[in-house]
Design a protein around this motif. Structure first.
Motif, mmCIF file in Angstrom:
data_model
loop_
_atom_site.group_PDB
_atom_site.id
_atom_site.type_symbol
_atom_site.label_atom_id
_atom_site.label_comp_id
_atom_site.label_asym_id
_atom_site.label_seq_id
_atom_site.Cartn_x
_atom_site.Cartn_y
_atom_site.Cartn_z
ATOM 1 N N ASP A 1 0.820 -1.214 0.000
ATOM 2 C CA ASP A 1 0.000 0.000 0.000
ATOM 3 C C ASP A 1 0.850 1.258 0.000
ATOM 4 O O ASP A 1 0.462 2.274 -0.590
ATOM 5 N N ALA A 2 2.011 1.219 0.648
ATOM 6 C CA ALA A 2 2.903 2.386 0.628
ATOM 7 C C ALA A 2 3.331 2.712 -0.795
ATOM 8 O O ALA A 2 3.377 3.879 -1.199
ATOM 9 N N VAL A 3 3.642 1.672 -1.571
ATOM 10 C CA VAL A 3 4.026 1.882 -2.967
ATOM 11 C C VAL A 3 2.832 2.371 -3.784
ATOM 12 O O VAL A 3 2.946 3.309 -4.585
ATOM 13 N N LEU A 4 1.660 1.778 -3.561
ATOM 14 C CA LEU A 4 0.466 2.181 -4.311
ATOM 15 C C LEU A 4 0.040 3.608 -3.981
ATOM 16 O O LEU A 4 -0.513 4.309 -4.834
ATOM 17 N N LEU A 5 0.314 4.051 -2.755
ATOM 18 C CA LEU A 5 -0.017 5.420 -2.365
ATOM 19 C C LEU A 5 0.986 6.436 -2.915
ATOM 20 O O LEU A 5 0.814 7.634 -2.734
ATOM 21 N N GLY A 6 2.038 5.938 -3.550
ATOM 22 C CA GLY A 6 3.001 6.825 -4.191
ATOM 23 C C GLY A 6 4.094 7.338 -3.277
ATOM 24 O O GLY A 6 4.645 8.415 -3.516
ATOM 25 N N SER A 7 4.433 6.575 -2.240
ATOM 26 C CA SER A 7 5.492 7.003 -1.328
ATOM 27 C C SER A 7 6.785 7.249 -2.103
ATOM 28 O O SER A 7 7.214 6.411 -2.901
ATOM 29 N N LYS A 8 7.411 8.399 -1.882
ATOM 30 C CA LYS A 8 8.615 8.780 -2.625
ATOM 31 C C LYS A 8 9.815 7.918 -2.245
ATOM 32 O O LYS A 8 10.715 7.697 -3.062
ATOM 33 N N ARG A 9 9.862 7.496 -1.008
ATOM 34 C CA ARG A 9 10.854 6.522 -0.536
ATOM 35 C C ARG A 9 10.128 5.576 0.414
ATOM 36 O O ARG A 9 9.064 5.904 0.935
ATOM 37 N N LEU B 1 12.106 -4.330 5.300
ATOM 38 C CA LEU B 1 12.948 -5.517 5.418
ATOM 39 C C LEU B 1 12.375 -6.711 4.665
ATOM 40 O O LEU B 1 13.109 -7.640 4.324
ATOM 41 N N ASN B 2 11.066 -6.704 4.411
ATOM 42 C CA ASN B 2 10.471 -7.827 3.674
ATOM 43 C C ASN B 2 10.390 -7.562 2.179
ATOM 44 O O ASN B 2 9.760 -8.315 1.443
ATOM 45 N N LEU B 3 11.049 -6.515 1.712
ATOM 46 C CA LEU B 3 10.975 -6.142 0.298
ATOM 47 C C LEU B 3 11.445 -7.244 -0.657
ATOM 48 O O LEU B 3 10.820 -7.462 -1.701
ATOM 49 N N PRO B 4 12.536 -7.983 -0.381
ATOM 50 C CA PRO B 4 12.963 -9.031 -1.322
ATOM 51 C C PRO B 4 11.921 -10.120 -1.548
ATOM 52 O O PRO B 4 12.043 -10.897 -2.502
ATOM 53 N N LEU B 5 10.898 -10.194 -0.700
ATOM 54 C CA LEU B 5 9.843 -11.193 -0.880
ATOM 55 C C LEU B 5 8.767 -10.726 -1.850
ATOM 56 O O LEU B 5 7.801 -11.457 -2.096
ATOM 57 N N HIS B 6 8.935 -9.519 -2.409
ATOM 58 C CA HIS B 6 7.923 -8.945 -3.296
ATOM 59 C C HIS B 6 8.561 -8.538 -4.628
ATOM 60 O O HIS B 6 8.871 -7.366 -4.843
ATOM 61 N N PRO B 7 8.778 -9.487 -5.522
ATOM 62 C CA PRO B 7 9.459 -9.174 -6.789
ATOM 63 C C PRO B 7 8.716 -8.157 -7.645
ATOM 64 O O PRO B 7 9.336 -7.340 -8.315
ATOM 65 N N ASP B 8 7.376 -8.183 -7.602
ATOM 66 C CA ASP B 8 6.620 -7.228 -8.411
ATOM 67 C C ASP B 8 6.792 -5.811 -7.877
ATOM 68 O O ASP B 8 6.936 -4.846 -8.639
ATOM 69 N N ILE B 9 6.794 -5.681 -6.547
ATOM 70 C CA ILE B 9 7.018 -4.365 -5.937
ATOM 71 C C ILE B 9 8.442 -3.890 -6.220
ATOM 72 O O ILE B 9 8.677 -2.704 -6.477
ATOM 73 N N LEU B 10 9.391 -4.811 -6.208
ATOM 74 C CA LEU B 10 10.772 -4.446 -6.534
ATOM 75 C C LEU B 10 10.873 -3.885 -7.948
ATOM 76 O O LEU B 10 11.547 -2.873 -8.181
ATOM 77 N N ARG B 11 10.215 -4.538 -8.887
ATOM 78 C CA ARG B 11 10.244 -4.048 -10.267
ATOM 79 C C ARG B 11 9.604 -2.665 -10.357
ATOM 80 O O ARG B 11 10.111 -1.779 -11.054
ATOM 81 N N THR B 12 8.506 -2.490 -9.656
ATOM 82 C CA THR B 12 7.825 -1.193 -9.670
ATOM 83 C C THR B 12 8.706 -0.107 -9.075
ATOM 84 O O THR B 12 8.813 1.002 -9.622
ATOM 85 N N MET B 13 9.364 -0.414 -7.962
ATOM 86 C CA MET B 13 10.215 0.578 -7.311
ATOM 87 C C MET B 13 11.410 0.944 -8.183
ATOM 88 O O MET B 13 11.822 2.103 -8.229
ATOM 89 N N ARG B 14 11.981 -0.044 -8.868
ATOM 90 C CA ARG B 14 13.094 0.261 -9.767
ATOM 91 C C ARG B 14 12.615 1.143 -10.920
ATOM 92 O O ARG B 14 13.284 2.112 -11.287
ATOM 93 N N HIS B 15 11.456 0.807 -11.474
ATOM 94 C CA HIS B 15 10.924 1.576 -12.595
ATOM 95 C C HIS B 15 10.569 3.001 -12.169
ATOM 96 O O HIS B 15 10.843 3.957 -12.911
#
Length: 571
Positions: A423-431, A436-450
């Motif tokens: 939800d933090a990513v979907l809400l548009g958090s700038k950072r 710590l659980n980020l590596p368990l979310h490959p789709d979120i990782l791709r979104t954050m890199r993009h």
């Protein structure tokens, strides 16, 4: 007769090729004075020659490439298995080095020299620190005074750029806070179990009701000075202000301690006569630690005076603006401060409407200072509503930037921290802080890199909040190796007697990257603190220029210092 002879001679000549005749006809036309046609013919002739040359060159190149491809298998065929293995191994290492954070940075000639000398220094340091390491015990911090090492001294002097994750409550040194408790007119609210719950300077009995989180009774601090043994009293103060390593049974108990520490510190430093001095000392600590720019997280506690008058949130922020200007007039290469408003969440978000109103107020009154909004969970996402349940945030994203900390808590059921990260990513958090659980979310990782969303990593905080025991297994190790954008922060450094940022750089460099640290990584981390900051384009360009000047001077001093040390060793 002459004309006839000419005709006969012409009959006996060999027939002229058609192409040749066309050429002659064209020449005839040229001789009749047509300059445009003459130029066209010359151009066509040149183009024809060039085309032929290019065709020949392309054919030759294809033959060379084909030969190389044809011969390559024979080269590998002739190599031994050992040589093939070494060649493939080297290729993978080279590719991975390019992918790592800082791997693609180009260094100057002097930086290359500094990088080589740093590598030797790091090898010695890492070996010494890890020689007795066991994953069954806490990290090397217990066994070594890292502040006395050469590497720590180098990192201390290094221009680190910006500090993007730090709370004001974690920036007052413990000894200074204890000194403040000996001042006149200080009252303390003591809990039923004799734990200090709050402080307040007042000329009369402070009629302040405790919150629903705790119960206590107000009394003068001078009574403790009179009847309590000083060593025991100061020990009690320290226990209330710092985090005990591994001393909390669950996140709820840790969160209660963090909230109490906030109350105690803010009760002391938000006394109007002390607040400005606290801010100036805080900026001095940043500057001495190689930090030129800060994004400060604060709940913006209300200032008060001895008469019990509470000032407004705007008065608190006005003092930050004033002190920052004063500090920059003394230290002109200090870039400045931005504010991330970070109020504390409660179990039902009963204050969320007020937080939203405050955020809008801050942005309208202090557009150059206000960066955005975060919500402090004190590491306890388990007991608090999820981000998506604060529906006010869904309507605020277009007005206010978010800098959420999410996905960091350790819960029996990790569903809520995982949901908060998404939800933090979907809400548009700038950072994203922690994560710590980020590596368990490959789709979120791709979104954050993009989307170029950086992760705020605070290594020592992760350790003292009981999330990470073995730094080499820190999730940031993968993020750095894969080249995801990372910024280093420190959260509450004085809660564990650390410098504003150097200790976290040291732990990340020695512990998290585990021997893969180099000058490129350090430079990239410093640059990231500007690239992923809330500075606008013009501010960012000016900040990087100021930082680069200090960085180049530091590189030169580091190289020259190492030359002097080697010369002394030779003697």
């Amino acid at each position: 007769m002459a004309s006839r002879g000419l005709a006969q001679n012409a009959e006996h000549r060999a027939p002229m090729p058609a192409g040749r005749m066309i050429r002659l006809d064209m020449v005839g036309n040229l001789q009749q004075g047509n300059p445009r046609l003459r130029n066209a013919v010359k151009y066509d002739t040149v183009c024809l020659n060039v085309a032929i040359s290019l065709a020949l060159f392309a054919t030759f190149s294809m033959m060379v490439v084909a030969a190389m491809l044809w011969l390559a298998p024979f080269k590998d065929f002739q190599a031994t298995p050992e040589e093939l293995q070494a060649r493939k191994h080297h290729a993978i290492v080279a590719r991975e080095q390019l992918q790592r954070a800082g791997g693609k940075l180009e260094l100057s000639a002097l930086e290359e020299v500094a990088s080589e000398r740093l590598a030797k220094q790091v090898d010695q340091e890492v070996h010494r620190l890890w020689v007795n390491y066991s994953s069954n015990t806490p990290q090397f911090l217990k066994h070594h005074k890292i502040s006395e090492t050469d590497l720590y001294g180098m990192l201390k002097s290094m221009p680190k750029g910006g500090l993007l994750h730090i709370h004001d409550a974690g920036m007052m040194k413990l000894d200074i806070l204890i000194e403040l408790t000996y001042r006149d007119d200080l009252w303390v609210c003591v809990g039923m179990n004799q734990v200090f719950e709050n402080f307040r300077f007042s000329s009369a009995f402070p009629h302040i009701a405790p919150s629903e989180d705790y119960e206590c009774i107000w009394m003068l601090m001078s009574n403790f000075h009179t009847f309590e043994w000083r060593g025991r009293y100061e020990k009690q103060i320290r226990e209330g202000l710092v985090l005990q390593e591994g001393g909390y049974k669950d996140t709820a108990e840790l969160a209660r301690h963090m909230r109490r520490s906030h109350r105690l510190i803010h009760g002391l430093v938000t006394y109007q006569n002390l607040w400005s001095d606290f801010l100036f000392r805080m900026l001095e600590d940043f500057y001495r630690d190689g930090v030129q720019y800060v994004e400060l997280r604060s709940s913006l506690p209300l200032l008060y005076d001895l008469k019990g008058t509470n000032f407004t949130i705007l008065d608190t922020v006005n003092s930050i603006v004033t002190i920052t200007k004063l500090f920059r007039s003394t230290y002109p290469d200090f870039i400045g401060v931005k504010l991330i408003y970070t109020p504390a969440r409660d179990s039902n978000d009963s204050h969320m409407d007020q937080y939203v109103e405050n955020a809008r107020l801050l942005k309208s009154h202090f557009p150059n200072l206000f960066a955005g909004l975060d919500l402090n969970t004190f590491g306890d996402e388990c007991q608090l509503p999820g981000l998506v349940e604060a529906t006010q945030l869904l309507h605020l994203g277009e007005e206010i930037d978010f800098y959420f900390q999410a996905g960091e808590s350790r819960c029996p059921n990790m569903a809520k921290p995982h949901a908060n990260l998404i939800d933090a990513v979907l809400l548009g958090s700038k950072r994203i802080g922690g994560a710590l659980n980020l590596p368990l979310h490959p789709d979120i990782l791709r979104t954050m890199r993009h989307m170029q969303v950086a992760v705020e990593v605070c290594p020592l905080s992760n350790h003292y909040l009981q999330y990470v025991q073995d730094f080499s297994q820190h999730p940031a190790a993968y993020l750095l190796a894969a080249g995801y954008p990372i910024v280093l922060g420190s959260d509450y450094p004085h809660f564990w007697n650390a410098a504003p940022l150097t200790d976290d750089f040291y732990v990340a460099f020695v512990g998290i990257v585990s021997g893969q640290g180099n000058l490129r990584l350090l430079k990239q981390l410093a640059l990231n603190s500007f690239l992923y900051s809330s500075l606008n384009c013009e501010e960012r360009t000016a900040a990087i220029f100021q930082w680069r000047c200090k960085w180049n001077r530091w590189i030169e001093e580091f190289v020259n210092q190492n030359k002097s040390v080697r010369a002394e060793d030779a003697l």
